[in-house]
Scaffold this active site. Structure first.
Site, mmCIF file in Angstrom:
data_model
loop_
_atom_site.group_PDB
_atom_site.id
_atom_site.type_symbol
_atom_site.label_atom_id
_atom_site.label_comp_id
_atom_site.label_asym_id
_atom_site.label_seq_id
_atom_site.Cartn_x
_atom_site.Cartn_y
_atom_site.Cartn_z
ATOM 1 N N GLY B 207 -3.897 2.795 9.778
ATOM 2 C CA GLY B 207 -2.582 2.666 9.232
ATOM 3 C C GLY B 207 -1.859 4.011 8.608
ATOM 4 O O GLY B 207 -2.040 5.166 9.272
ATOM 5 N N GLY B 211 -1.426 4.554 2.787
ATOM 6 C CA GLY B 211 -2.450 3.567 2.655
ATOM 7 C C GLY B 211 -3.847 4.301 2.680
ATOM 8 O O GLY B 211 -4.758 3.923 1.827
ATOM 9 N N GLU B 231 -7.820 6.119 9.621
ATOM 10 C CA GLU B 231 -6.988 6.750 10.565
ATOM 11 C C GLU B 231 -5.874 6.713 10.395
ATOM 12 O O GLU B 231 -5.064 5.380 9.922
ATOM 13 C CB GLU B 231 -7.142 6.160 12.021
ATOM 14 C CG GLU B 231 -6.558 6.772 13.253
ATOM 15 C CD GLU B 231 -6.720 6.057 14.541
ATOM 16 O OE1 GLU B 231 -7.647 5.461 14.736
ATOM 17 O OE2 GLU B 231 -5.347 5.921 14.992
ATOM 18 N N CYS B 268 -0.839 5.495 17.811
ATOM 19 C CA CYS B 268 -1.271 6.712 16.885
ATOM 20 C C CYS B 268 -1.223 7.910 17.602
ATOM 21 O O CYS B 268 -1.363 9.055 17.118
ATOM 22 C CB CYS B 268 -2.788 6.344 16.264
ATOM 23 S SG CYS B 268 -3.680 5.736 17.558
#
Lengths: 497, 497
Positions: B207, B211, B231, B268
């Site tokens: 995320g 976070g 990640e 990502c």
């Protein structure tokens, strides 16, 4: 001799030089790194007498012990160099391309690359093996990382002499400037500045819980956190099953008495707790152990602070509710580091966190349990330990798998019918238990696998063969085992067309 | 549909059940763990249509993408199960005893044991592959760890349906109660309670940086810190060398336009930065890329918050000094997730941290450099990245080893002449870059090596052969490669007498 604490300017200079050295050293071949490590071992062999003499003056450790430790240190350097050179530890994985798949499958090749400059804190109890050119330094060099050592203030002259050996070896091996720096510092600010410096990429430490935890916290609070491999305290519990005790109370007592008092109890694997079941075996064992302990003299400890700390923590433990001293040394030769054994019930132990703490020195506490279930319950409530040990007959062990299962959960090394002291330098050694014995149970600080602390994986995708690092090329010039398309092999890679 | 946030009682119950399950599951054979994972894949195959339908409603992702992702998810489960069963990942090392040595050399055997209950946070952008039964869950089960999933609030129904598949598989495979729990929680307190619970032993997360960093900090501040595999963000820089651009500006522009806008830029590994040298190649590339981008429509993003975040961050970036928008989509079909390309000079980029931040969505910034030295300097100042990519002719690459060396230092995967999106599920994949792209660059979240995140080594010393775990026994019943006395072999171990 007095050494100046490093200031910010010196620390900055060391780290910037280390970074600059890193940009070159990371591309040196494994063979070249190994050559540097062999050279350090050679220089330490040349200066052997001088090194041992300096350490004797600074640490109170006896000559034989220091000669052994120096020998172990050069063995570490050479064996980690051998391991580094072999390249197996790079954990190479190759998955070849498949252009017929939709979408096409890429060619992927994974190896290990060094993290960057490593800060190593010298240990008080190992002036050679876990200090300046000790295990952490050797592993970092093998991994491809420059090293900045903060000398332990307990043996700064020894540390300087070892640092000179490293410097001479660096020159002989044509290492870049900055590959190694040696720094002094009594204040915690020096440690903090080293750990929080943006160029520092990893930290190695052997010492107290307080020290290790502080380094861990500083590293975690960084803008860019870094790994800290701190080996801290451990009580190394020894579980003694009744039939085994009945069969050989005297033999086991002798082994443990020696282990508890070895090096005045100043080993990280010192057995500080023994857990046994009430009965004739335990009675015999206590009687034998008491006799042994009464006849073992105290000894000068590493330095005054450690001797005081031992006496304070020992007194505090012995004064807890339900604790009974059962034997103290009767040999009057030395005023420091006097061996002592005490007992407590499982209940008294369970409810009192003071009794779970390590007493660094030749002290050990026997926990009396009513039955095996209580032993298992004690085991399940331990904090993390470097080692745990079970003494049992084969038959007893077979019937104690519940206990084994609980004990396994709390330790990094599980011994059978032998003392935990004596940490073999071998690939199959794991020296790193769950927190708080170390800050990272996933890595070892002893044995060739310790190199893995200072690397990370890197994958190359669709990279031209001739520009890949050696270990990833089709022809396998290093002749190492590699996992190619999920099969371990030393064969050349065949690319599909 | 509304799901209640878990309260402390529910979280405690889930973790205590998980711990109890762990005391059994850690002793299950590798084959049994694999059977459970195959069963999850089967259950997800049975419910394929229902799962995809639910995810379509909740995430705005198109059907084809979700069908592919579900297929990838069951492939992950099966391939990690295969890998788990093989046992090679246990990294077994055996050093046999030598009783003739003084002191005697012990028999040491090292394997890997599971850490304990793992908390997995579902990812918004991968409702299957990195959520409830995604990569983290699969790796944890393979390692021998129970799992507690916190459903992502963006797709709670999909998560519930997948959780039911896992529950049915657990029942079929005779798993202990507590092997898996499924929890909802919109508030950060739920996340904090999960990470700080004393029974939690590791955390998996995909995320935002905010976070991931919060989870990391909570885990590091615990009395007993635990590893967090988060990640987070990545801009995945793409370095474009001039001759390559001159030779194929149109082809490269098309590849990158597709990669930037794939899945509305919500991967990502989305290429958010391109670094190139001024000249005719770059001019041609910008012109081709602009044409492509103008013809690619926007798209509904995962949820309203992400769409807003994209617009805000994009606007903020585009308003920075020295940033020029060069192309925006001209397709008027969708009000969300509009593709845009901008440029800035290396100088403007270098001095402005805003431009280094990820803009999650179909945005990319071209950094114009005067020469190769400036490209290398830009590379050296990047923060950690999941991937980096170099487009070059073979000749150019050979002459750009300085650039390669800098780029290698900042990433976990290095691509050549291909886009970074598309993360192959393979053993040679490394998906985990230096901080801040992940919290631990030493471990991958994609591929079978991801299992290693959830284990630690354990050594047995002088243990009776019949009571060792299978993988350590003399006879090698699992027929795995083991390093025996420093040699990799599948042979039976011969003990010296």
């Amino acid at each position: 001799m007095h050494f100046q604490d490093a200031d910010t300017t010196m620390i900055n200079a060391a780290l910037e030089k280390a970074w600059s050295a890193f940009t070159q050293y990371r591309n040196f071949t494994l063979a070249h790194r190994a050559q540097f490590m062999y050279a350090i071992a050679e220089e330490m062999d040349k200066d052997a007498d001088q090194l041992v003499e300096a350490a004797m003056k600074e640490t109170n450790l006896p000559e034989a012990r220091l000669r052994n430790e120096r020998t172990r240190t050069v063995f570490q350097l050479r064996s980690y160099a051998d391991h580094a050179k072999s390249g197996h530890w790079l954990d190479v994985r190759i998955d070849t391309a498949d252009n017929n798949r939709n979408p096409p499958k890429p060619d992927l090749r994974k190896t290990s690359v060094p993290l960057g400059p490593v800060v190593v804190f010298g240990a008080s109890n190992f002036p050679f093996a876990y200090s300046t050119a000790g295990g952490d330094t050797a592993c970092a060099f093998a991994a491809g990382c420059p090293v900045i050592v903060k000398a332990h203030p307990g043996h700064p002259v020894t540390s300087e002499l070892v640092a000179k050996c490293i410097m001479r070896a660096a020159q002989r091996s044509e290492m870049p400037e900055g590959i190694f720096s040696h720094i002094h510092g009594r204040s915690f600010e020096v440690g903090k500045a080293l750990v929080t410096h943006p160029r520092t990429c990893a930290v190695g430490f052997t010492g107290s819980y307080t020290g290790g935890r502080a380094l861990f916290d500083w590293a975690a609070e960084r803008k860019s956190p870094i790994p800290v491999f701190a080996e801290m305290g451990s009580t190394n519990p020894v579980f003694l099953l009744p039939k085994k005790l009945e069969s050989d109370a005297a033999g086991i007592a002798k082994q443990l008495a020696n282990s508890i008092t070895l090096g005045v109890g100043q080993f990280c694997t010192n057995p500080g707790l023994m857990i046994a079941q009430e009965g004739p075996g335990l009675d015999a064992f206590i009687s034998e152990l008491s006799n042994s302990i009464r006849n073992i003299p105290g000894g000068k400890m590493l330095h005054e602070g450690i001797a005081q700390g031992y006496d304070e923590r020992k007194q505090r433990a012995l004064q807890q509710d339900g604790v009974t001293t059962i034997a103290e040394t009767l040999v009057e030769t030395e005023a420091q580091g006097k061996p002592v054994i005490a007992t407590a019930s499982a209940e008294a132990f369970h409810n009192n966190p003071v009794l779970h703490e390590e007493v660094f020195g030749p002290y050990s506490l026997i926990i009396r349990c009513r039955d095996k279930a209580e032993m298992t319950s004690v085991a399940a409530h331990f904090e993390g330990q470097l080692t745990a040990t079970i003494y049992a007959t084969d038959e007893e062990l077979k019937e104690a798998m519940d206990l084994v299962d609980s004990v396994r959960q709390i330790c990094g090394r599980l011994n059978f019918n032998g003392v935990p002291t004596g940490v073999e330098v071998a690939l199959a050694m794991h020296h790193g238990g769950p927190f708080p014995s170390t800050t990272d149970s996933r890595f070892t600080s002893v044995g060739g696998d310790g190199i893995k602390r200072f690397v990370r994986p890197l994958s190359y995708q669709n990279w031209p063969d001739s520009l890949l690092p050696e270990e990833l090329r089709d022809e396998n010039p290093l002749q190492i085992f590699r996992t190619v398309n999920n099969k371990l092999t030393i064969d050349t890679v065949k690319r599909s067309q």
